[in-house]
Design an enzyme around this catalytic site. Structure first.
Site, mmCIF file in Angstrom:
data_model
loop_
_atom_site.group_PDB
_atom_site.id
_atom_site.type_symbol
_atom_site.label_atom_id
_atom_site.label_comp_id
_atom_site.label_asym_id
_atom_site.label_seq_id
_atom_site.Cartn_x
_atom_site.Cartn_y
_atom_site.Cartn_z
ATOM 1 N N GLN A 265 2.563 6.534 3.895
ATOM 2 C CA GLN A 265 3.451 6.271 2.760
ATOM 3 C C GLN A 265 4.870 6.756 3.023
ATOM 4 O O GLN A 265 5.810 6.299 2.372
ATOM 5 C CB GLN A 265 2.910 6.930 1.488
ATOM 6 C CG GLN A 265 1.601 6.314 1.002
ATOM 7 C CD GLN A 265 1.149 6.949 -0.295
ATOM 8 O OE1 GLN A 265 0.531 8.004 -0.276
ATOM 9 N NE2 GLN A 265 1.467 6.327 -1.419
ATOM 10 N N HIS B 30 -5.755 5.728 2.553
ATOM 11 C CA HIS B 30 -4.446 5.366 3.130
ATOM 12 C C HIS B 30 -4.438 5.568 4.643
ATOM 13 O O HIS B 30 -3.746 4.847 5.366
ATOM 14 C CB HIS B 30 -3.341 6.258 2.538
ATOM 15 C CG HIS B 30 -2.765 5.762 1.245
ATOM 16 N ND1 HIS B 30 -2.107 4.562 1.122
ATOM 17 C CD2 HIS B 30 -2.727 6.334 0.011
ATOM 18 C CE1 HIS B 30 -1.691 4.414 -0.135
ATOM 19 N NE2 HIS B 30 -2.054 5.465 -0.830
ATOM 20 N N HIS C 83 -8.679 8.424 -2.524
ATOM 21 C CA HIS C 83 -7.540 7.497 -2.526
ATOM 22 C C HIS C 83 -6.600 7.794 -1.340
ATOM 23 O O HIS C 83 -6.210 6.883 -0.608
ATOM 24 C CB HIS C 83 -6.798 7.634 -3.869
ATOM 25 C CG HIS C 83 -5.544 6.824 -3.983
ATOM 26 N ND1 HIS C 83 -5.384 5.810 -4.900
ATOM 27 C CD2 HIS C 83 -4.362 6.889 -3.297
ATOM 28 C CE1 HIS C 83 -4.165 5.279 -4.754
ATOM 29 N NE2 HIS C 83 -3.529 5.929 -3.795
ATOM 30 N N GLU C 84 -6.269 9.065 -1.163
ATOM 31 C CA GLU C 84 -5.328 9.429 -0.089
ATOM 32 C C GLU C 84 -5.940 9.197 1.289
ATOM 33 O O GLU C 84 -5.265 8.717 2.201
ATOM 34 C CB GLU C 84 -4.871 10.885 -0.221
ATOM 35 C CG GLU C 84 -4.119 11.210 -1.514
ATOM 36 C CD GLU C 84 -3.021 10.235 -1.852
ATOM 37 O OE1 GLU C 84 -2.361 9.712 -0.943
ATOM 38 O OE2 GLU C 84 -2.819 9.979 -3.057
ATOM 39 N N CYS D 34 -0.582 4.016 -7.575
ATOM 40 C CA CYS D 34 -0.169 4.476 -6.247
ATOM 41 C C CYS D 34 1.341 4.403 -6.136
ATOM 42 O O CYS D 34 1.939 3.412 -6.567
ATOM 43 C CB CYS D 34 -0.826 3.587 -5.189
ATOM 44 S SG CYS D 34 -0.389 4.024 -3.502
ATOM 45 N N LEU D 35 1.955 5.427 -5.570
ATOM 46 C CA LEU D 35 3.411 5.432 -5.413
ATOM 47 C C LEU D 35 3.875 4.265 -4.541
ATOM 48 O O LEU D 35 5.020 3.838 -4.636
ATOM 49 C CB LEU D 35 3.874 6.763 -4.796
ATOM 50 C CG LEU D 35 3.656 8.005 -5.663
ATOM 51 C CD1 LEU D 35 4.021 9.262 -4.886
ATOM 52 C CD2 LEU D 35 4.445 7.923 -6.962
ATOM 53 N N GLY E 286 -0.629 12.749 -5.169
ATOM 54 C CA GLY E 286 -1.044 12.754 -3.773
ATOM 55 C C GLY E 286 -0.133 11.867 -2.952
ATOM 56 O O GLY E 286 0.554 10.996 -3.496
#
Ligand code: ZN
Length: 150
Positions: free
Chosen positions: A51, A135, A131-132, A89-90, A46
């Protein structure tokens, strides 16, 4: 399509609240295509607007690298149950931990053409969505991680 640079923890952009998308134009489509490519390239499941440095309420999700979802202005309208999820997480490389999330959710969002849709998700897909979407409000999973894992 073009790959974009992923912001990492410490970058203020990850802590801001994103604005709603009001124009469903070609630029939005390009952004979503770029986000998809960036996510796949980074081996992620995701990716959310901030991000890649864009403070808009957009997220792309792909739980298995096969199914692919795009969410614009998503809202979780229903949730039930709980599940303990191991997340990474990226934008927070090298860190993983357990976060409690709802087991089932119902999401109302828009597609890239401005068409409203409803999605029911559970398990891993619900986990990634939560999670996304966090953000989009400047929240990272490490904020919710159980202290034992920090
Ligand atoms: Zn993340």
């Amino acid at each position: 399509m073009a790959k974009r640079i992923i912001a990492t923890n410490g970058n203020d952009i990850l802590r801001k609240r994103c604005r709603e998308v009001t124009e469903f134009d070609d630029r939005l489509g390009v952004l979503l295509d770029d986000m998809r490519e960036t996510m796949i390239d980074a081996d992620g499941v995701g990716l959310a607007g901030p991000q890649v440095g864009v403070l808009k309420r957009v997220a792309v999700v792909s739980p298995d690298g096969y199914d692919f979802y795009e969410f614009i202005n998503p809202i979780i309208v229903k949730s039930s149950g709980t599940q303990l999820c191991r997340e990474g997480c990226l934008s927070v490389p090298g860190v993983s931990g357990e976060v409690e999330r709802p087991k089932k959710i119902e999401v109302v969002a828009y597609d890239r053409y401005g068409k409203r849709f409803t999605l029911k998700a559970e398990g891993f897909l619900a986990n990634i969505c939560c999670h996304e979407f966090d953000h989009l409000d400047g929240i990272l999973f490490i904020d919710k991680m159980r202290s034992a894992d920090k």
